[in-house]
Design a protein around this motif. Structure first.
Motif, mmCIF file in Angstrom:
data_model
loop_
_atom_site.group_PDB
_atom_site.id
_atom_site.type_symbol
_atom_site.label_atom_id
_atom_site.label_comp_id
_atom_site.label_asym_id
_atom_site.label_seq_id
_atom_site.Cartn_x
_atom_site.Cartn_y
_atom_site.Cartn_z
ATOM 1 N N GLY A 110 0.824 -1.202 0.000
ATOM 2 C CA GLY A 110 0.000 0.000 0.000
ATOM 3 C C GLY A 110 0.856 1.249 0.000
ATOM 4 O O GLY A 110 1.758 1.410 -0.814
ATOM 5 N N ARG A 111 0.614 2.141 0.973
ATOM 6 C CA ARG A 111 1.334 3.419 1.002
ATOM 7 C C ARG A 111 2.772 3.285 1.492
ATOM 8 O O ARG A 111 3.548 4.239 1.408
ATOM 9 C CB ARG A 111 0.573 4.420 1.874
ATOM 10 N N VAL A 112 3.134 2.099 2.011
ATOM 11 C CA VAL A 112 4.495 1.885 2.498
ATOM 12 C C VAL A 112 5.358 1.370 1.342
ATOM 13 O O VAL A 112 5.863 0.248 1.341
ATOM 14 C CB VAL A 112 4.519 0.926 3.695
ATOM 15 N N GLY A 113 5.450 2.187 0.312
ATOM 16 C CA GLY A 113 6.234 1.885 -0.873
ATOM 17 C C GLY A 113 6.803 3.177 -1.411
ATOM 18 O O GLY A 113 6.598 4.253 -0.841
ATOM 19 N N HIS A 114 7.516 3.076 -2.549
ATOM 20 C CA HIS A 114 8.147 4.276 -3.104
ATOM 21 C C HIS A 114 8.301 4.115 -4.614
ATOM 22 O O HIS A 114 8.642 3.032 -5.094
ATOM 23 C CB HIS A 114 9.514 4.508 -2.459
ATOM 24 N N PRO A 115 8.065 5.182 -5.374
ATOM 25 C CA PRO A 115 8.198 5.081 -6.837
ATOM 26 C C PRO A 115 9.580 4.639 -7.300
ATOM 27 O O PRO A 115 9.709 4.014 -8.351
ATOM 28 C CB PRO A 115 7.893 6.507 -7.312
ATOM 29 N N PRO A 127 -5.946 3.349 0.870
ATOM 30 C CA PRO A 127 -7.365 3.688 0.974
ATOM 31 C C PRO A 127 -7.616 5.177 0.808
ATOM 32 O O PRO A 127 -8.651 5.580 0.264
ATOM 33 C CB PRO A 127 -7.744 3.204 2.375
ATOM 34 N N SER A 128 -6.659 6.005 1.267
ATOM 35 C CA SER A 128 -6.806 7.455 1.166
ATOM 36 C C SER A 128 -5.449 8.068 0.848
ATOM 37 O O SER A 128 -4.398 7.456 1.088
ATOM 38 C CB SER A 128 -7.337 8.049 2.475
ATOM 39 N N ALA A 129 -5.467 9.268 0.332
ATOM 40 C CA ALA A 129 -4.228 9.967 -0.038
ATOM 41 C C ALA A 129 -3.606 10.608 1.198
ATOM 42 O O ALA A 129 -3.495 11.835 1.321
ATOM 43 C CB ALA A 129 -4.512 11.007 -1.113
ATOM 44 N N VAL A 130 -3.180 9.758 2.128
ATOM 45 C CA VAL A 130 -2.595 10.207 3.384
ATOM 46 C C VAL A 130 -1.184 9.629 3.468
ATOM 47 O O VAL A 130 -1.012 8.399 3.531
ATOM 48 C CB VAL A 130 -3.424 9.745 4.597
ATOM 49 N N ARG A 131 -0.182 10.482 3.481
ATOM 50 C CA ARG A 131 1.206 10.024 3.542
ATOM 51 C C ARG A 131 1.535 9.513 4.932
ATOM 52 O O ARG A 131 1.184 10.139 5.940
ATOM 53 C CB ARG A 131 2.159 11.173 3.182
ATOM 54 N N ALA A 132 2.205 8.381 4.989
ATOM 55 C CA ALA A 132 2.688 7.868 6.269
ATOM 56 C C ALA A 132 3.953 8.616 6.668
ATOM 57 O O ALA A 132 4.821 8.873 5.841
ATOM 58 C CB ALA A 132 2.972 6.373 6.168
ATOM 59 N N ASP A 133 4.041 8.970 7.920
ATOM 60 C CA ASP A 133 5.242 9.627 8.424
ATOM 61 C C ASP A 133 6.350 8.595 8.550
ATOM 62 O O ASP A 133 6.170 7.552 9.166
ATOM 63 C CB ASP A 133 4.946 10.259 9.791
ATOM 64 N N GLY A 134 7.484 8.868 7.944
ATOM 65 C CA GLY A 134 8.602 7.945 8.047
ATOM 66 C C GLY A 134 9.355 7.824 6.743
ATOM 67 O O GLY A 134 9.042 8.484 5.748
ATOM 68 N N GLN A 135 10.360 6.961 6.753
ATOM 69 C CA GLN A 135 11.186 6.726 5.581
ATOM 70 C C GLN A 135 11.162 5.252 5.219
ATOM 71 O O GLN A 135 10.768 4.392 6.006
ATOM 72 C CB GLN A 135 12.630 7.162 5.842
ATOM 73 N N ILE A 136 11.586 4.982 3.991
ATOM 74 C CA ILE A 136 11.702 3.610 3.514
ATOM 75 C C ILE A 136 13.025 3.474 2.782
ATOM 76 O O ILE A 136 13.507 4.441 2.158
ATOM 77 C CB ILE A 136 10.527 3.243 2.583
ATOM 78 N N PHE A 137 13.629 2.306 2.876
ATOM 79 C CA PHE A 137 14.876 2.071 2.155
ATOM 80 C C PHE A 137 14.562 1.830 0.686
ATOM 81 O O PHE A 137 13.646 1.093 0.342
ATOM 82 C CB PHE A 137 15.619 0.872 2.733
ATOM 83 N N GLY A 194 -0.347 -23.501 1.695
ATOM 84 C CA GLY A 194 -1.389 -22.525 1.961
ATOM 85 C C GLY A 194 -0.804 -21.134 1.882
ATOM 86 O O GLY A 194 0.360 -20.949 1.510
ATOM 87 N N VAL A 195 -1.606 -20.142 2.243
ATOM 88 C CA VAL A 195 -1.143 -18.749 2.212
ATOM 89 C C VAL A 195 -1.568 -18.052 3.500
ATOM 90 O O VAL A 195 -2.546 -18.439 4.136
ATOM 91 C CB VAL A 195 -1.700 -17.960 1.003
ATOM 92 N N GLU A 196 -0.805 -17.046 3.861
ATOM 93 C CA GLU A 196 -1.186 -16.147 4.942
ATOM 94 C C GLU A 196 -1.311 -14.746 4.357
ATOM 95 O O GLU A 196 -0.404 -14.270 3.667
ATOM 96 C CB GLU A 196 -0.142 -16.149 6.066
ATOM 97 N N LEU A 197 -2.412 -14.085 4.633
ATOM 98 C CA LEU A 197 -2.650 -12.725 4.172
ATOM 99 C C LEU A 197 -2.157 -11.755 5.234
ATOM 100 O O LEU A 197 -2.501 -11.888 6.411
ATOM 101 C CB LEU A 197 -4.143 -12.523 3.901
ATOM 102 N N HIS A 198 -1.343 -10.795 4.813
ATOM 103 C CA HIS A 198 -0.713 -9.871 5.761
ATOM 104 C C HIS A 198 -1.655 -8.695 6.017
ATOM 105 O O HIS A 198 -1.749 -7.774 5.214
ATOM 106 C CB HIS A 198 0.611 -9.381 5.187
ATOM 107 N N GLY A 199 -2.338 -8.751 7.151
ATOM 108 C CA GLY A 199 -3.249 -7.677 7.534
ATOM 109 C C GLY A 199 -2.710 -6.862 8.688
ATOM 110 O O GLY A 199 -3.491 -6.286 9.443
ATOM 111 N N ALA A 200 -1.370 -6.801 8.809
ATOM 112 C CA ALA A 200 -0.746 -6.213 9.987
ATOM 113 C C ALA A 200 0.308 -5.180 9.604
ATOM 114 O O ALA A 200 0.520 -4.866 8.437
ATOM 115 C CB ALA A 200 -0.110 -7.332 10.824
ATOM 116 N N MET A 201 0.951 -4.619 10.602
ATOM 117 C CA MET A 201 2.158 -3.799 10.490
ATOM 118 C C MET A 201 2.024 -2.586 9.584
ATOM 119 O O MET A 201 3.005 -2.090 9.036
ATOM 120 C CB MET A 201 3.346 -4.669 10.018
ATOM 121 N N GLY A 202 0.814 -2.103 9.387
ATOM 122 C CA GLY A 202 0.628 -0.883 8.625
ATOM 123 C C GLY A 202 0.634 -1.041 7.125
ATOM 124 O O GLY A 202 0.736 -0.035 6.402
ATOM 125 N N PHE A 203 0.481 -2.282 6.615
ATOM 126 C CA PHE A 203 0.414 -2.481 5.174
ATOM 127 C C PHE A 203 -1.044 -2.380 4.700
ATOM 128 O O PHE A 203 -1.919 -2.015 5.475
ATOM 129 C CB PHE A 203 1.086 -3.802 4.798
#
Length: 371
Positions: free
Chosen positions: A102-107, A117-127, A167-176
């Motif tokens: 989701g929003r925890v990515g970078h171009p 879900p909304s155009a709200v930037r998360a505060d923080g950085q990503i590598f 099987g699979v696990e869906l990641h619904g945690a950690m701010g993703f």
């Protein structure tokens, strides 16, 4: 109840209650294809009752960090097939964790504007490939686009089964992404997916229902991290949120719910009380702590509280034979911090295992050892 006793999990019979937690290690190729080293890494840890892989993106836009694996191309499926073959050959069982950042990515990682879900930037950085960068403002998904993202998860799950996963696990945690829809501060929508709790859980429920319908509910797990504010997440009323979510999902008969334990013990107890199925608990931040077996002690306490399986991250990272070490009381390896993310096999597949115990000598006709 013991960590070392067998237990039924969905369609699987697990030899013990220890789960290898999902951990991003950034060892895939630039194209998201799993590497031979990844097959070695997971097969080394096949004594776990169940392995949960690192978060794996269902689409290019779902990628967060660089060098993470995908499950949206034929080449990625083939790469993962080598991993599952190696794990199964070593006697293990393995679920694919599907993670849309989701929003925890970078171009600069995938060339696309992240969606949320909304155009709200998360505060923080990503590598990124160019070093750490501030997170950017994402593009809000339109109502018409939401079903397309649900289908991304379904196709990823189908490709996971094609790749040989159990099987699979869906990641619904950690701010993703799934978590972003659940949380009040990242979901400011005014359509059917935003606002009151029953709307904010809608996307997660639709994803879980669709994946369960596609591959079987008993091959699907969901990870949650209630009350944790990672990646700038603030849920609002977490008890009301997760009560509604679990009430909606309980009738499906999922393989498991994976709880990244909250610091709020009342919330943890509510999750256990409201979930009728198998509960995997990742105590988080409990390993390693002095004394060296603190993780084991915490796991046993969680079993007493009603957990069915216990997930260890850093323990399995540094100890491919963690089950044997816990069982025998053997010392644990120290983590090589320089090998946590990216790089080669150092700090990845080179952690030593215990020496194999000597075999009993063969018996002669009368039962005496052969000279």
């Amino acid at each position: 109840m013991s960590l070392f006793e067998p237990v039924r999990h969905g369609r699987l019979d697990l030899p013990n209650r220890l789960v290898m937690a999902p951990m991003t290690r950034s060892r895939a190729g630039l194209d998201g294809v799993p590497t031979p080293s990844m097959a070695t890494y997971y097969a080394q840890r096949a004594s776990a009752g169940l392995i949960l892989t690192e978060g794996t993106q269902p689409s290019p836009q779902g990628q967060g960090h660089p060098m993470t694996p995908g499950i949206h191309t034929d080449e990625q499926v083939a790469g993962w097939r080598a991993v599952t073959d190696a794990v199964h050959a070593a006697g293990g069982r393995i679920f694919l964790q599907i993670q849309h950042a989701g929003r925890v990515g970078h171009p600069s990682v995938h060339g696309l504007t992240p969606v949320a879900p909304s155009a709200v930037r998360a505060d923080g950085q990503i590598f990124t490939p160019e070093g750490p960068k501030d997170l950017v403002e994402p593009r809000a998904l339109t109502t018409a686009e939401v079903p397309d993202v649900v289908r991304e998860f379904v196709r990823a799950a189908e490709r996971g089964i094609e790749a040989g996963f159990d099987g699979v696990e869906l990641h619904g945690a950690m701010g993703f992404l799934l978590h972003q829809f659940l949380a009040a501060n990242s979901n400011r929508r005014t359509d059917a997916y935003g606002g009151p709790v029953e709307n904010r859980i809608r996307f997660a429920v639709e994803v879980v229902e669709a994946v369960a319908a596609a591959i079987g509910a008993d091959r699907v797990g969901l990870r949650i991290s209630p009350g944790r504010e990672l990646n700038d997440i603030a849920e609002g009323d977490s008890i009301a949120l997760y009560t509604a979510l679990l009430d909606a999902l309980a009738p499906l008969g999922l393989a498991h719910l994976h709880l990244a334990a909250s610091d709020d013990e009342e919330l943890n107890d509510k999750i256990r009380a409201n979930w009728p199925g198998t509960l995997v608990v990742n105590p988080l931040n409990s390993f390693p702590q002095p004394p060296a077996d603190a993780g084991l002690e915490n796991a046993e306490r969680w079993l007493e509280r009603g957990a069915d399986l216990i997930a260890f991250g850093r323990g399995f990272l540094a100890n491919p034979d963690l089950v044997a070490r816990f069982r025998t009381g053997a010392p644990l390896n120290e983590i090589n911090p320089e090998g946590l993310y990216g790089g080669g096999d150092e700090g990845y597949t080179d952690y030593p295992a215990l020496a194999a115990p000597p075999l009993d000598p063969p018996a002669g006709p009368a039962g005496d050892p052969v000279a």
